[in-house]
Design an enzyme around this catalytic site. Structure first.
Site: not given
Length: 144
Positions: A62-63
């Protein structure tokens, strides 16, 4: 737009390394309209800071926090890697789940995914699911 749909499930992925696997998961999120293209480099950046390998054959890229402006809506992508991908853990990742969560939903989505995979046979169930719809059904039980 649903969090998970068949166009965001790859049944037989192949990647030379974790960065390619993460980019694949991110591209599914981009193609589905959950994130802009700028989100994918932030997923790769997150991996540089801390591994998103969770153990038991599961990785959840995920970011970073800085990626929030690039998220349009909450979404998941799921890629099965029958041959596994080395994420630097004890064993390869066989299931890679890309996550983009709008607003403050990130921890909730991560927690729900982690709960699904806390069941002993979860990876096996995902790997043995015959269709993308069957893969989604495993998740929908835990994401509602």
């Amino acid at each position: 737009m649903s969090i998970l749909s068949e166009n965001k499930v790859i049944m037989n992925g192949a990647a030379k390394d974790k960065y390619e696997a993460i980019a694949m998961a991110g591209k599914l999120l981009v193609d589905a309209g959950h994130v802009t293209e700028e989100y994918v480099p932030k997923m790769l950046e997150r991996e540089e800071v801390v591994s998103t390998y969770m153990g038991e054959g599961l990785a959840i890229p995920h970011g970073t926090k800085e990626a929030r402006p690039f998220i349009k809506s909450t979404g998941l992508s799921i890629i099965r890697f029958p041959d596994g991908v080395d994420f630097g853990g004890d064993e390869p990742a066989f299931v890679v789940i890309g996550i983009a969560a709008a607003g403050d939903g990130h921890m909730e989505v991560l927690t729900n995914v982690a709960m699904i995979f806390s069941e002993e046979d979860a990876i096996e169930r995902v790997m043995n699911a015959p269709t993308p719809a069957d893969v989604i059904a495993i998740f929908e039980g835990g994401l509602e």
